[in-house]
Structure formats: C-alpha cells, structure tokens
Scaffold this active site. Structure first.
Site, PDB file in Angstrom:
ATOM      1  N   ASP A 101      -1.741   0.981  -1.804  1.00  0.00           N
ATOM      2  CA  ASP A 101      -0.592   1.769  -2.039  1.00  0.00           C
ATOM      3  C   ASP A 101      -0.521   3.335  -1.467  1.00  0.00           C
ATOM      4  OD1 ASP A 101       0.957   3.729  -3.916  1.00  0.00           O
ATOM      5  OD2 ASP A 101       1.114   1.918  -5.140  1.00  0.00           O
ATOM      6  N   LYS A 148      -3.406   7.577  -7.134  1.00  0.00           N
ATOM      7  CA  LYS A 148      -3.332   6.570  -7.827  1.00  0.00           C
ATOM      8  C   LYS A 148      -4.406   5.676  -7.272  1.00  0.00           C
ATOM      9  CE  LYS A 148       0.488   4.294  -8.799  1.00  0.00           C
ATOM     10  NZ  LYS A 148       1.749   3.438  -8.624  1.00  0.00           N
ATOM     11  N   PHE A 205       7.496 -13.340 -13.372  1.00  0.00           N
ATOM     12  CA  PHE A 205       8.320 -13.572 -14.924  1.00  0.00           C
ATOM     13  C   PHE A 205       7.349 -13.044 -16.136  1.00  0.00           C
ATOM     14  CE2 PHE A 205      10.100 -17.134 -12.133  1.00  0.00           C
ATOM     15  CZ  PHE A 205      11.371 -17.066 -12.474  1.00  0.00           C
ATOM     16  N   GLU A 244       6.235  -7.465 -20.258  1.00  0.00           N
ATOM     17  CA  GLU A 244       5.396  -6.147 -20.481  1.00  0.00           C
ATOM     18  C   GLU A 244       4.811  -6.347 -21.822  1.00  0.00           C
ATOM     19  OE1 GLU A 244       6.521  -2.289 -19.359  1.00  0.00           O
ATOM     20  OE2 GLU A 244       8.348  -3.182 -18.009  1.00  0.00           O
ATOM     21  N   LYS A 288      15.432 -15.507 -10.625  1.00  0.00           N
ATOM     22  CA  LYS A 288      14.882 -14.492 -11.297  1.00  0.00           C
ATOM     23  C   LYS A 288      15.941 -13.569 -12.004  1.00  0.00           C
ATOM     24  CE  LYS A 288      12.254 -10.881 -12.576  1.00  0.00           C
ATOM     25  NZ  LYS A 288      11.511 -10.909 -13.661  1.00  0.00           N
ATOM     26  N   TYR A 321      16.952 -11.898 -31.971  1.00  0.00           N
ATOM     27  CA  TYR A 321      16.735 -10.781 -32.997  1.00  0.00           C
ATOM     28  C   TYR A 321      17.855  -9.517 -32.567  1.00  0.00           C
ATOM     29  CZ  TYR A 321      12.182 -12.814 -34.196  1.00  0.00           C
ATOM     30  OH  TYR A 321      11.165 -13.469 -34.875  1.00  0.00           O
ATOM     31  N   GLY A 331      15.993  -2.561 -23.539  1.00  0.00           N
ATOM     32  CA  GLY A 331      15.663  -1.560 -22.526  1.00  0.00           C
ATOM     33  C   GLY A 331      14.713  -1.981 -21.401  1.00  0.00           C
ATOM     34  N   CYS A 353      13.596  -4.026 -16.418  1.00  0.00           N
ATOM     35  CA  CYS A 353      13.950  -5.322 -15.853  1.00  0.00           C
ATOM     36  C   CYS A 353      15.575  -5.373 -16.147  1.00  0.00           C
ATOM     37  CB  CYS A 353      13.136  -6.401 -16.118  1.00  0.00           C
ATOM     38  SG  CYS A 353      11.622  -6.472 -15.390  1.00  0.00           S
ATOM     39  N   ARG A 398      11.144   3.248 -19.891  1.00  0.00           N
ATOM     40  CA  ARG A 398      12.504   3.320 -18.976  1.00  0.00           C
ATOM     41  C   ARG A 398      13.647   2.702 -19.643  1.00  0.00           C
ATOM     42  NH1 ARG A 398       9.433   0.704 -13.692  1.00  0.00           N
ATOM     43  NH2 ARG A 398       8.331   0.047 -15.426  1.00  0.00           N
TER      44      ARG A 398
END
Length: 442
Positions: free
Chosen positions: A30, A35, A155, A158, A210, A257, A263, A266, A334
């Site tokens: 990175d 970080k 895939f 989170e 995707k 649901y 949100g 993705c 996000r």
C-alpha cells in the site's frame, strides 16, 4: 505460492490474509505508509470479525508481510492481485484511476512473467485495459515478459468476509489460458474441496458476473421494500408476505427483508456503474434505475413516519438512534441509511443521541464531526435517556432483545420506529409501546 496484493483496503487485506493462512507467502502493498506501519503492529484499519487475529498470527509466522515497496513484492511473487478501490465517478461510472495506476507500476517494476489478477470490482473490458497498460510500460523499458490478466471478482459480505473467503460459495475465474486456470485452481484448492464451486469462463463474462450478482441482490431488496410500501397502504403485513413467498423454492428467503434501504460500498456503487456501462453501450436499463430510485426513497421511510407522528418542526425533540453502520458486524458507514436519517432530522431541528457497537469513532471523526445536533452515547440505554423515541436503523444483535423495562424507565415517550422489523408488534403493544414498523399496515 508467493503472492503480491496491491491495496490493503477491505478486499485486499482479507484476500492477502486468508491466502497467508493457507501457507502462501503474501506481500500486502500500500502507498499509505501510516496504514502499513499500523498493520505491521497488528493494528488493522477496519472492523471485520476474525481478521485481526489472522493478521497478527500470520505476520508472526512469517507468511504475511506489509510493505510500501511494490518491487519487493513483485520480485518475490508469481501472481499479483490488484485490489485497490474503484470509487464512483461523477458520472456514475467506476473510477479506474487506481486500477490503471497499479497496472502501470506493475509494468514499471516486474522482472519476470506474471499472472495479474483483477480482484477489484471493475467494468467489463477492464482486463484488456490493464494488460494494455502493463505492456505499454514494458515496451517503454525495452523488455519483454508474458503478462496474463485474470478476472477473479470477490463475493465477500462485510461482517462475514473471512468466513466467506475460507468457505466460498464459488470461486470465479475469467481466463481462456489453460495453464493460468490450472495455477489459479491450485491456489484456491485449499478453499474449495468441492470443485463444482470453481467456475471458469471468459474474462468479460467474469467481470459482468460480479455486477449482475450485486444487481440481483439489490433488486430483491428494493422489490421487498416496494411490497412493504404497498402492504402499508392495503393493510397487509410484509413480514407475513415474506414468509409466504420465501417458502417457494424458486424464490427462497435470502435478501427478502423489508427495511429502510441498503447501503455500503458495493450495491450503490455497482448499480450506478452498471447503469453507466449500459448507457454507454446504447441500452436503457430501466429496471436498474428503478432499483436505485426505490432505495433512495426508502432511506426516507423512517423520516416520513417520524414527521407524520411529530410534525415537520422537530426543534426540542430528541431521538435515540440505534445503529450507524450500513449493516451489522462492520464499522462501514458508506452510503448508510443512518446518514440520510440523521442529516434530515437534524435539518428539521432534532437532536440525535446515537449509539453503534463499532461505528462510533468513524462517525465522530468523519461523518458527523460538524453536526452540533448529534451526540454519541456510551451504550444503547444511555442513548434512550429522555428521548422522544428510539429509531432502530442497524440490526445489531444487541438490539434484538433489549431490556424494555429499562427502556421504559429512561425514555420520555414509549415510541419505537423500527427500520428493520426486529420486534413482534403484538408484544410491543402489550408492553405499552407505540411501535412503527416497515411494511406493516395491519
């Protein structure tokens, strides 16, 4: 195997860490030196269950390295994954700036033949651009190496990303080169004992898959929210409707649901990118546009219920907000519905007392740092003190069975606006609560 992962964000860090768990030697690269230094100390930039332990353990074992030096990684790797961000551009398309910059650096620094894997979510045709960019840099250097660009979309959900990577529903590889496919199959072999889960197709179809997957899931959510809005008007209960249609094996229960909108990093971005791709190729994706439109309206569903109950002037009103992250088991805010709700209610004069198990710090430091009408509570009950009502936005486990007697002692009005339909309406009524759900007009 020896791997380099470019990008230590959500996808890159999970990918590199999980590969190292299987004994591969992984260099995570990175450009953010802060970080990298934190990762070397075992301090990870995101909350993801199980990830911190794996980062620390594999770093100690000598299988996982963090560095700013891309050349170090490339010199010692046979496969390089590009896992940088593809944020939404101003026109809705996926911004490929970071992907192509990574490709340029690979071309500048690689010293042998290499498989380059697009792990980032990218529009159809990106693999061709990556390969072209790398080869242009090789030509400038006057060197010749074989570059094989593969599409391998992620895939990961989170909040369950480590589990998803370790036990994937499928591993998708876009390539037409047999040797490359076999190498990728060997790399993923520890994760897929069932080889039917290893799916091979052409690169462009893999890139499209995707987007199609996320578009389908977002469509199911918006469809159920549309049904919920109809249910409220005709006197039906969307919770019962879900049970009825989900029992159909052709439909199933997942992503059915009703709630206050989706949100995250993705769905919103990928729907926009697919719409832009469609428009660019002369096709008007009306269904996708409506999926997005329904979701944007749904984020105001709780605000509308609150203003119907309390009026448009909310000065002097205090609301306890339970949940800031866009979903449980993550600190990611996000495109979270909480952002829309908090900003709208405070515009109307309300005071918000917010609590979230994991997203408090980022909310304080970034999203609401200049909003003087937002304060943060140490726990869910402290947020309720003298509140006019509770607004439940994120369905964290600790919100599922709260102590309603304790809430009764603390709250000003026994009113709950539930954006995730967590409680039984009849039980809430028996306890004396005024209870507002999504999609319950019965």
């Amino acid at each position: 195997m020896k791997l380099t992962i470019i990008g230590t964000g959500y996808v890159g860090l999970v990918t590199g860490t999980c590969f190292s768990e299987m004994g591969n030697k992984v260099y995570c690269v990175d450009i953010d030196d802060g970080k990298i230094e934190n990762l070397k100390k075992g301090i990870i930039p995101i909350y993801e269950p199980g990830l911190e332990y794996l980062v620390v353990n594999n770093s100690k074992n000598g299988d996982l390295f963090f560095t700013e030096n891309l050349k170090e990684g490339l010199d010692n790797s046979d496969i390089c994954f590009i896992a940088v961000g593809t944020p939404m551009g101003e026109d809705g398309c996926a911004n490929l700036e970071y992907v192509l910059e990574a490709a340029k650096e690979i071309g500048n620094l690689m010293s042998h033949d290499m498989i380059v894997v697009d792990k980032s979510t990218v529009p159809v045709g990106t693999a061709d651009k990556v390969k072209k960019t790398i080869n242009e840099e090789l030509d400038k250097r006057g060197v010749k190496y074989n570059v094989h660009v593969v599409s391998n979309p992620e895939f990961l959900k989170e909040g369950a990303a480590v589990e998803n990577f370790m036990r994937p529903d499928r591993v998708l590889i876009g390539s037409d080169e047999d040797d490359v496919i076999e190498t990728m199959k060997e790399l993923y072999a520890p994760f897929i004992r069932n080889h039917e889960r290893f799916i091979v197709m052409d690169v462009r179809s893999a890139e499209m898959t995707k987007y199609a997957a996320n578009a389908m899931l977002a469509t199911r959510i918006s469809f159920m929210n549309e049904m919920a809005n109809i249910c409220e008007r005709v006197g039906a209960d969307v919770n019962n409707v879900r049970a009825g249609i989900g029992s159909d094996s052709r439909i199933g229960y997942s992503f059915l649901y009703a709630g206050c909108g989706y949100g995250g990093s993705c769905f919103p971005k990928d729907i926009q990118a697919l719409i832009k791709t469609s428009d660019d190729h002369g096709y008007d994706p009306k269904m996708l546009k409506e999926v997005e439109s329904v979701n944007n309206r749904q984020k105001l569903a709780l605000v509308n219920k609150i203003t119907e109950r309390f009026g448009n002037d909310l000065r002097g009103r205090t609301f306890a907000l339970w949940g800031l992250s866009f979903k449980p088991e993550t600190d990611d805010m996000r495109e979270s519905t909480s952002l829309v709700i908090v900003n709208k209610l405070t515009e109307l004069g309300a005071r918000i007392k917010a609590y979230d198990p994991k997203a408090m710090d980022i909310a304080k430091e970034y999203y609401f740092k200049d909003n003087k009408n937002v304060e943060f509570s140490s726990d869910k009950y402290h947020a309720v003190d003298d509140a006019d009502s509770i607004i439940l936005v994120t369905e964290w486990k600790e919100f599922r069975s709260p102590d309603f007697d304790e809430i009764t002692k603390r709250i000003k009005n026994k009113i709950i606006f539930d954006g995730r339909n967590q409680y039984n309406k009849e039980i809430m009524k028996d306890m004396g609560f005024e209870y507002h759900q999504i999609g319950n007009g019965s």
